[in-house]
Structure formats: structure tokens, C-alpha cells
Design a protein around this motif. Structure first.
Motif, PDB file in Angstrom:
ATOM      1  N   ARG A  36       0.810  -1.215   0.000  1.00 19.50           N
ATOM      2  CA  ARG A  36       0.000   0.000   0.000  1.00 19.50           C
ATOM      3  C   ARG A  36       0.843   1.265   0.000  1.00 19.50           C
ATOM      4  O   ARG A  36       0.328   2.357  -0.257  1.00 19.50           O
ATOM      5  N   GLY A  37       2.117   1.125   0.301  1.00 20.90           N
ATOM      6  CA  GLY A  37       2.995   2.279   0.381  1.00 20.90           C
ATOM      7  C   GLY A  37       2.905   2.961   1.739  1.00 20.90           C
ATOM      8  O   GLY A  37       2.021   2.666   2.561  1.00 20.90           O
ATOM      9  N   PHE A  38       3.843   3.875   1.980  1.00 19.88           N
ATOM     10  CA  PHE A  38       3.880   4.601   3.253  1.00 19.88           C
ATOM     11  C   PHE A  38       4.356   6.011   2.981  1.00 19.88           C
ATOM     12  O   PHE A  38       5.336   6.231   2.264  1.00 19.88           O
ATOM     13  N   ILE A  39       3.686   6.987   3.572  1.00 15.65           N
ATOM     14  CA  ILE A  39       4.150   8.369   3.494  1.00 15.65           C
ATOM     15  C   ILE A  39       3.785   9.082   4.783  1.00 15.65           C
ATOM     16  O   ILE A  39       2.651   8.981   5.267  1.00 15.65           O
ATOM     17  N   ALA A  49       7.840   5.396   1.260  1.00 16.55           N
ATOM     18  CA  ALA A  49       8.113   4.221   0.426  1.00 16.55           C
ATOM     19  C   ALA A  49       6.926   4.044  -0.504  1.00 16.55           C
ATOM     20  O   ALA A  49       5.781   4.039  -0.045  1.00 16.55           O
ATOM     21  N   PRO A  50       7.148   3.924  -1.810  1.00 13.44           N
ATOM     22  CA  PRO A  50       6.026   3.768  -2.732  1.00 13.44           C
ATOM     23  C   PRO A  50       5.444   2.363  -2.666  1.00 13.44           C
ATOM     24  O   PRO A  50       6.043   1.451  -2.087  1.00 13.44           O
ATOM     25  N   GLU A  51       4.304   2.198  -3.269  1.00 17.37           N
ATOM     26  CA  GLU A  51       3.702   0.869  -3.349  1.00 17.37           C
ATOM     27  C   GLU A  51       4.624  -0.083  -4.120  1.00 17.37           C
ATOM     28  O   GLU A  51       5.338   0.307  -5.035  1.00 17.37           O
ATOM     29  N   TYR A  52       4.592  -1.341  -3.737  1.00 15.08           N
ATOM     30  CA  TYR A  52       5.459  -2.352  -4.347  1.00 15.08           C
ATOM     31  C   TYR A  52       5.301  -2.363  -5.868  1.00 15.08           C
ATOM     32  O   TYR A  52       6.285  -2.508  -6.596  1.00 15.08           O
ATOM     33  N   ARG A  53       4.094  -2.190  -6.341  1.00 16.18           N
ATOM     34  CA  ARG A  53       3.840  -2.305  -7.782  1.00 16.18           C
ATOM     35  C   ARG A  53       4.519  -1.223  -8.613  1.00 16.18           C
ATOM     36  O   ARG A  53       4.766  -1.437  -9.797  1.00 16.18           O
ATOM     37  N   ILE A  54       4.835  -0.062  -8.000  1.00 16.52           N
ATOM     38  CA  ILE A  54       5.543   0.965  -8.762  1.00 16.52           C
ATOM     39  C   ILE A  54       7.032   0.978  -8.386  1.00 16.52           C
ATOM     40  O   ILE A  54       7.885   1.252  -9.226  1.00 16.52           O
ATOM     41  N   GLY A  55       7.346   0.639  -7.145  1.00 14.65           N
ATOM     42  CA  GLY A  55       8.749   0.566  -6.765  1.00 14.65           C
ATOM     43  C   GLY A  55       9.475  -0.586  -7.427  1.00 14.65           C
ATOM     44  O   GLY A  55      10.686  -0.520  -7.665  1.00 14.65           O
ATOM     45  N   PHE A  56       8.728  -1.660  -7.736  1.00 12.09           N
ATOM     46  CA  PHE A  56       9.297  -2.859  -8.367  1.00 12.09           C
ATOM     47  C   PHE A  56       8.567  -3.176  -9.670  1.00 12.09           C
ATOM     48  O   PHE A  56       8.458  -4.339 -10.057  1.00 12.09           O
ATOM     49  N   PHE A  57       8.075  -2.146 -10.337  1.00 11.03           N
ATOM     50  CA  PHE A  57       7.312  -2.351 -11.572  1.00 11.03           C
ATOM     51  C   PHE A  57       8.150  -3.153 -12.574  1.00 11.03           C
ATOM     52  O   PHE A  57       9.305  -2.844 -12.827  1.00 11.03           O
ATOM     53  N   PHE A 112       3.286  -6.176 -14.195  1.00  4.98           N
ATOM     54  CA  PHE A 112       3.129  -4.940 -14.962  1.00  4.98           C
ATOM     55  C   PHE A 112       1.812  -4.240 -14.633  1.00  4.98           C
ATOM     56  O   PHE A 112       1.221  -3.581 -15.484  1.00  4.98           O
ATOM     57  N   ALA A 113       1.373  -4.391 -13.386  1.00 10.15           N
ATOM     58  CA  ALA A 113       0.173  -3.696 -12.911  1.00 10.15           C
ATOM     59  C   ALA A 113       0.587  -2.485 -12.101  1.00 10.15           C
ATOM     60  O   ALA A 113       1.562  -2.525 -11.349  1.00 10.15           O
ATOM     61  N   LEU A 114      -0.150  -1.389 -12.266  1.00 10.85           N
ATOM     62  CA  LEU A 114       0.143  -0.161 -11.530  1.00 10.85           C
ATOM     63  C   LEU A 114      -0.760  -0.044 -10.310  1.00 10.85           C
ATOM     64  O   LEU A 114      -1.914  -0.501 -10.326  1.00 10.85           O
ATOM     65  N   PRO A 115      -0.257   0.595  -9.232  1.00  7.22           N
ATOM     66  CA  PRO A 115      -1.130   0.826  -8.072  1.00  7.22           C
ATOM     67  C   PRO A 115      -2.231   1.821  -8.400  1.00  7.22           C
ATOM     68  O   PRO A 115      -2.118   2.622  -9.336  1.00  7.22           O
ATOM     69  N   GLU A 116      -3.282   1.767  -7.612  1.00  2.94           N
ATOM     70  CA  GLU A 116      -4.445   2.615  -7.854  1.00  2.94           C
ATOM     71  C   GLU A 116      -4.078   4.099  -7.849  1.00  2.94           C
ATOM     72  O   GLU A 116      -4.624   4.896  -8.623  1.00  2.94           O
ATOM     73  N   SER A 117      -3.137   4.494  -6.994  1.00  3.28           N
ATOM     74  CA  SER A 117      -2.767   5.911  -6.898  1.00  3.28           C
ATOM     75  C   SER A 117      -2.224   6.431  -8.219  1.00  3.28           C
ATOM     76  O   SER A 117      -2.465   7.591  -8.584  1.00  3.28           O
ATOM     77  N   TRP A 118      -1.490   5.589  -8.943  1.00  3.98           N
ATOM     78  CA  TRP A 118      -0.927   6.025 -10.228  1.00  3.98           C
ATOM     79  C   TRP A 118      -1.987   6.055 -11.324  1.00  3.98           C
ATOM     80  O   TRP A 118      -1.964   6.924 -12.194  1.00  3.98           O
ATOM     81  N   LEU A 119      -2.897   5.119 -11.285  1.00  2.00           N
ATOM     82  CA  LEU A 119      -3.969   5.128 -12.283  1.00  2.00           C
ATOM     83  C   LEU A 119      -4.833   6.373 -12.125  1.00  2.00           C
ATOM     84  O   LEU A 119      -5.234   7.002 -13.115  1.00  2.00           O
ATOM     85  N   LYS A 120      -5.095   6.770 -10.887  1.00  2.51           N
ATOM     86  CA  LYS A 120      -5.897   7.957 -10.642  1.00  2.51           C
ATOM     87  C   LYS A 120      -5.170   9.239 -11.028  1.00  2.51           C
ATOM     88  O   LYS A 120      -5.781  10.234 -11.416  1.00  2.51           O
TER      89      LYS A 120
END
Length: 681
Positions: free
Chosen positions: A96-99, A191-199, A584-592
Motif C-alpha cells: 500500500r505504500g507509506f508516506i 516508500a512507494p507501493e510495491y507495484r511501482i517501486g518494483f514495476f 506490470f500492474a500499476l497501483p491505484e494511486s498512479w492510475l488515478k
């Protein structure tokens, strides 16, 4: 590949390095080459600033200060252990990421430590004098004792805030003392979501084009407040142009460019083959465990990521050693040094070759016991350290094993007492598999196997050990640590008893390795280094040692099978590459955020900088000391960089500075962080 390799071979034999090659120590920078090629001469003030603004993560990565208030920029994969430790079934920060939008929300990493280099000094003569005329175990003991004295003198009464390491350079040709500012209170900021940090996952790993936001932010604290860090790198948003000089300041972990041919052949024929089999099976184990449930997948996620990465590195290194041109180059270089050396007695190359034969007889029991490959368990790692620390701390400091000397104890204590959760079912799975490997590789009738397993199966023994231990509890670990030898001797914990039972045979294997292999390699490598110094001076950089180095290069793509690989990717390319399914899936935050993002923003890019594992998280800076990118990987050709450098195709892969700013702004709304970061146009 062969054409490029032959060119490199001729360049090395012909004389000084002409390519942008080298991981240079800050006290021996290639100033003449930088001046000739880029008209850049770093002065003492520039070097001191770079040294103080760069940091090392003790867990194995690099980073840099990016504000005056202790903010540290590094990779997402470098903070993954911290993020995993802070996560749980209800708070999955990995995915989910952390900020932290406020300082109060920043969370302490349970076992991270940051080191800021303050000074380098030459202690070669002290070590050389202490070991003069010695060999075998006597040499090892004398070397370790003298380095313990040097480190202890350096740390003094400041163990809480100072770390000192005596570092072998040129295989023992030189010994330098590195003094660090130690930061033990390290907190997670972003830390970004796993799906974009390890895309792109494993398919894209060590490849390019890439589309990763492999960035993370930490902050160091002192006395409960953000540390004051006046030396930091501002961020240059527009990055560097193609062909522009860029430098990487980081802590490359380990290279093997100065090994002898015999040592490289051992790596090729023994170590790498063993590791390839080990990590291949381990990957399958972790993948299968993760299929049980979403929670099991979460528990194994970071281990699986690291395992897949290690497996790809090992394959790349093995492929490099199977390339005939590489060993041809190494043999020619070795012959050059032999001719310079003349009739040395004993012959250092022959002595090292003989030591490799000894190692081959030791390697399986040594790696299974002393390197714990037969005990893949967090509980056993803790038990081994508790047992050994209890015994070693009863000895004078200079007589201890290096990892239990006073200078090393603060870091060890921090990791042992970390509150990071340990998962019983996961532990049973890992330990049962590794005990099976122990029995398989040593044989059912081996005394060590009988000592460990008795009449139990690996699965039954693993279950009994995990169900019976109390080492998951940090309070119990603290009790045993503080109770020392008496507490360990009285403990009935099954993991403590196992660690005690195999400690004597494991120590004996270590002793044989150190006296019959390591001591020989170290003494003879020092002889070879003196031959090299006498002829080449300091024009040759030392192998990487997880100490601060600078490499120089430029932004540049490369040619691959007749195609030109451009040096940049963009945000638009990310969304074109995304398929909606992992990896190759993006997290919801990037799609939005897609419509808010500028598609032409540079995302990842490549440079000719010479890097290796450990450089992850290194800042990529321009000549003014501004960050233009963040190193996070190399391309597939860089995997042979452990043994040599090919400027034609070896590439460092980084996150572009504009991508980091654009993402923090338009995806994560990190307004406070952006105000703190000094961003220069």
C-alpha cells in the motif's frame, strides 16, 4: 561482446585506464582522467562535501542527505526490510505504500543504521608490523587482534555515535581505517507501493527500458529530534543532458576484478554453480509458500524479491566467467604481473591456486554450517549470535572473532533485539527445507547430520524447534544477551541448544578456512599488490569493499544487436507498458493520477557509471554536486561488472530527478516533503 572484450583487454595491457572505469576511493580520485576527459578537477572542499553528504545503510545499500534536517534519499528496495518489519496483516505498507505527511508520523526502522564517513587514515604499517613473518592461523589472529585494537582506539567512548572499520584494500596490500558518524535512530518517511517501486518485477530486473519509482526516504534522528545535516545534495529537477558528466557516490559491495585466474576458476566451477542451485530451489520454496494465502505471500514477499535478484546476479556472473574473452584477459594481465615480479619465492599465484584446492574440500560443510546455508531460519541466526557473543565477550577484545569485537557490538545488538515479527509457519517451512539440503549434501551418515537431526526428519525437527523456542520474543533475547555466558549455558531453548551443539565443529571449519585459505590469499594478494604498486603506482583502484567510492561517467545509451537503446524512458512509456496484471500492474494511486502527470517527464535513464551491488540508493550527481538521479540497478551487461568493465555496454540505471519530484507532487501530494527538498531548476 567479444569485440568489446578484446578492446578492453588491449586497453588494460597497454597501460593506464582510458575508459570511465573504476570505483575510486575518495583519497585517490582519478583527477588527471577527469581533467582530460571532462575538464573537471574536484578540489578538497568538493570532496569533503561529497563525503559528508553521502551515507551508507548498514543493511547493504547507499544513500545521501537531501536536506539539512536529516532527510535521506535511497531506493525503495533498500528500505523494503524496514517497511516489511513495520507491516502486518492489517497494515501492509509494502503493497500500500507509506508516506509521513508530518514528522510525528515518521516511524522508526527496527534494525537500520546509517553511517556517514568522516575520515580515512592509512594503518597499513601497523597491520603489516603486527603480522610480519606469520602465516596460517597465527597470521589471522595477529591481523584480527591489531585491527581490533585500531578500531577500539578509534571508537573510544563514543560507541553510540561512532563506528570505525579497518578495511582491506587490494586484497591486503593496504589497510585503511574508515571512521563514521553512526546514526542508530532511522525513521521511515516515504516508500512507494510495491507495484511501482518494483514495476516489471523479475522480467525487467537488470534490463532497460525500465519504469520504476525505486526511491525511498528516511530520516536520521538524534536525541529524539531530526539530526542537523548541513552537508547535503540539492536536487536538480531537469537532470543531466546526454553526454554530460555525472558521478555516482556510493558504497559498492564487492567486486572480484583483482582475483587471480585460479580464484576466478573456483568461482566459476564451484561457488557460483552451488549458489545457482541453492537460490533456484529457494525461489521455488518461497513462491510455493506464498501461494497458500495472501498473508503467506506477504510474509515471503521481500525474501522472494531478494532471492530472485540474487539468482539473476549469479546467472550473470556465471555467464561472464563462461565468456572465453574474460579469462583470456585475466590470464594476460596475470602474465604481465608475473613478468614484472620475476622469480618470486614463494610464487604467490601458485600458493593461491593451491589454497583453492583446499577450499574445494571444505566448501560444502563450511557453507552449510558456518555460513548457515543448512539453517535457513531467523531463529537460528539469532541463536548463533547469542551463543557466540556470550562466549566471545568473555575474552579480551583483541582475541575475539571480528564480528564480536567492541566496535561491532552496537550494530549486532540493534539487529538481535529488533522487534521485527517472526512468523512460525514461515520459519518451519524454511528450516525444514534447509535441513533437507544439509542431509542431502553431506549424506545421511555424516556425523554432522546425525548430530543435528538425530532420528528426526527435517520437517519434524523444524516443527519441534520452532514450537519450543522463545526467541521470537525480544524480551527473551535481551535477557539472554544481557545474561551473557551464564544465561546461555543455562538456557533450555531448543535453538540455543542446537547452536551450542554445532558451534565447535562450525568453528573448526571456520578455523581451517581462515588458516588454510583466507590467510594464504591475503598474504599472497598483498605480495601481488606490491608488484602492481611498484609498476603502476596508484593508477589502479581497489576492489569494492562496501566503502565510499566515486565513479564517473555520462548519460548515454548503447548499441544492442544493431539497435540503439535510448538513454531515457518517460511517464507515457510507463502507462503504455502497464498491462493490469502483475508484474506490470500499476497501483491505484498512479492510475488515478495519470491525467495529472506530464507524460513527457523522464522516468528512468542510463549512464556509463561503473557500479555494482551496494551502489543501490547512490545519488547520481553533476559536477556542482546536485542530484540528477538515483541509482537503483544496472543493465544485464553490468552483471559481469564484478570481474571487469565494458564501457560500450555496461550501464547504470537510475530514477530521474524529475520523476521523483513529479511523483511526490502529483501522485502522493507530498507538499511538506517537497518544501523541505531543495529543488534547483
Amino acid at each position: 561482446m567479444k569485440q568489446a572484450c578484446v578492446f578492453l583487454l588491449l586497453a588494460v595491457v597497454a597501460g593506464p585506464l582510458s575508459a570511465a572505469e573504476g570505483m575510486w576511493t575518495l583519497d585517490n580520485l582519478p583527477r588527471a582522467a577527469l581533467k582530460e576527459r571532462y575538464d573537471f578537477t574536484p578540489d578538497a572542499q568538493w570532496v569533503d562535501h561529497v563525503m559528508k553528504a553521502s551515507v551508507r545503510l548498514a543493511s547493504g545499500c547507499s544513500g545521501s542527505f537531501v536536506s539539512a534536517n536529516g532527510l535521506v534519499l535511497t531506493n525503495a528496495h533498500c528500505v523494503l526490510d524496514c517497511v516489511q518489519a513495520l507491516s502486518g496483516p492489517q497494515s501492509d505498507y509494502v503493497n500500500r505504500g507509506f508516506i509521513a505527511h508530518r514528522r510525528e508520523a515518521e516511524r522508526q526502522c527496527p534494525s537500520e543504521e546509517l553511517n556517514q564517513l568522516e575520515a580515512i587514515s592509512d594503518v597499513t604499517e601497523r597491520v603489516r608490523k603486527a603480522t610480519a613473518g606469520l602465516s596460517g592461523q597465527a597470521f589471522i589472529d595477529a591481523r584480527n587482534a591489531e585491527t581490533a585494537r585500531i578500531e577500539s582506539e578509534c571508537v573510544g567512548a563514543a560507541a553510540a555515535t561512532r563506528r570505525c572499520d579497518v578495511v582491506e584494500l587490494y586484497g591486503g596490500g593496504l589497510y585503511h581505517l574508515y571512521r563514521y558518524r553512526r546514526y542508530a535512530d532511522v525513521r521511515l518517511v516515504f516508500a512507494p507501493e510495491y507495484r511501482i517501486g518494483f514495476f516489471g518485477g523479475d522480467p525487467d530486473n537488470f534490463n532497460f527500458p525500465r519504469y520504476n519509482l525505486d526511491m525511498g526516504l528516511l530520516r536520521v534522528y538524534e536525541d529524539g529530534k531530526p539530526a542537523t545535516t548541513p552537508q547535503f545534495f540539492p536536487i536538480r529537477r531537469e537532470g543531466a543532458a546526454v553526454g554530460e558528466l555525472v558521478m555516482v557516490t556510493g558504497h559498492p559491495g564487492n567486486t572480484k576484478r583483482q582475483l587471480t585466474v585460479a580464484q576466478l576458476e573456483r568461482l566459476r566451477d564451484a561457488d557460483l554453480i552451488d549458489l545457482l542451485a541453492y537460490y533456484s530451489e529457494r525461489r521455488a520454496l518461497l513462491w510455493q509458500y506464498g501461494r497458500q494465502s495472501a498473508e503467506a505471500a506477504r510474509q515471503a514477499q521481500s525474501d522472494l524479491t531478494y532471492t530472485e535478484n540474487s539468482l539473476k546476479v549469479i546467472r550473470g556472473q556465471l555467464d561472464a566467467l563462461l565468456e572465453p574473452a574474460l579469462l583470456a584477459h585475466k590470464r594476460m594481465e596475470e602474465e604481465r604481473l608475473r613478468q614484472i615480479a620475476g622469480a618470486l619465492q614463494p610464487d604467490p599465484w601458485a600458493a593461491i591456486a593451491q589454497a583453492q584446492q583446499v577450499y574445494r574440500t571444505l566448501r560444502r560443510p563450511y557453507t552449510l554450517l558456518e555460513n548457515r546455508r543448512g539453517f535457513y531460519s531467523e531463529h537460528f541466526r539469532i541463536a548463533r549470535h547469542l551463543v557466540r557473543a556470550a562466549e566471545e565477550r568473555t575474552k579480551p577484545n583483541h582475541e575475539r572473532l571480528p564480528e564480536y569485537q567492541d566496535a561491532a557490538l552496537p550494530r549486532l545488538q540493534q539487529t538481535l533485539l529488533s522487534p521485527e515479527p517472526i512468523y512460525p509457519a514461515y520459519e518451519k517451512t524454511k528450516l525444514a527445507w534447509s535441513l533437507t539440503k544439509l542431509r542431502e549434501q553431506l549424506g545421511v551418515d555424516d556425523p554432522l547430520v546425525k548430530l543435528v537431526l538425530g532420528n528426526e526428519s527435517p520437517e519434524v525437527l523444524a516443527a519441534k524447534l520452532v514450537d519450543g523456542t522463545r526467541l521470537s520474543d525480544p524480551a527473551e533475547r535481551r535477557r539472554l544477551w544481557e545474561g551473557g555466558f551464564e544465561a546461555i549455558s543455562a538456557s533450555t531453548d531448543p535453538f540455543i541448544q542446537l547452536a551450542r551443539a554445532i558451534d565447535a565443529p562450525s568453528r573448526e571449519l571456520r578455523k581451517r578456512y581462515e588458516s588454510e585459505v583466507e590467510a594464504v590469499e591475503n598474504k599472497q594478494a598483498a605480495t601481488i599488490a606490491r608488484v602492481r604498486f611498484a609498476h603502476d603506482g596508484m593508477q589502479v583502484y581497489p576492489d569494492a569493499t562496501f566503502t565510499l567510492r566515486l565513479s564517473y561517467g555520462e548519460v548515454r545509451g548503447w548499441q544492442e544487436d544493431g539497435r540503439t537503446i535510448p538513454p531515457f524512458t518517460t511517464f507515457a512509456g510507463l502507462f503504455q507498458r502497464a498491462t493490469g496484471t502483475d508484474p506490470f500492474a500499476l497501483p491505484e494511486s498512479w492510475l488515478k493520477a495519470q491525467t495529472r502527470l506530464d507524460g513527457q517527464t523522464p522516468f528512468n535513464f542510463v549512464t556509463t557509471n561503473d557500479i555494482i551491488g551496494g551502489n543501490s540508493g547512490s545519488p547520481i550527481i553533476d559536477r556542482a554536486g546536485r542530484i540528477v538521479g538515483l541509482a537503483f540497478d544496472g543493465n544485464i551487461h553490468s552483471l559481469g561488472g564484478s570481474f571487469w568493465y565494458d564501457e560500450a555496454r555496461n550501464r547504470c540505471v537510475g530514477v530521474h530527478s524529475a520523476a521523483m519530484i513529479e511523483a511526490l507532487d502529483k501522485v502522493y501530494g507530498a507538499k511538506a516533503l517537497l518544501r523541505e527538498l531543495v529543488v534547483q531548476p
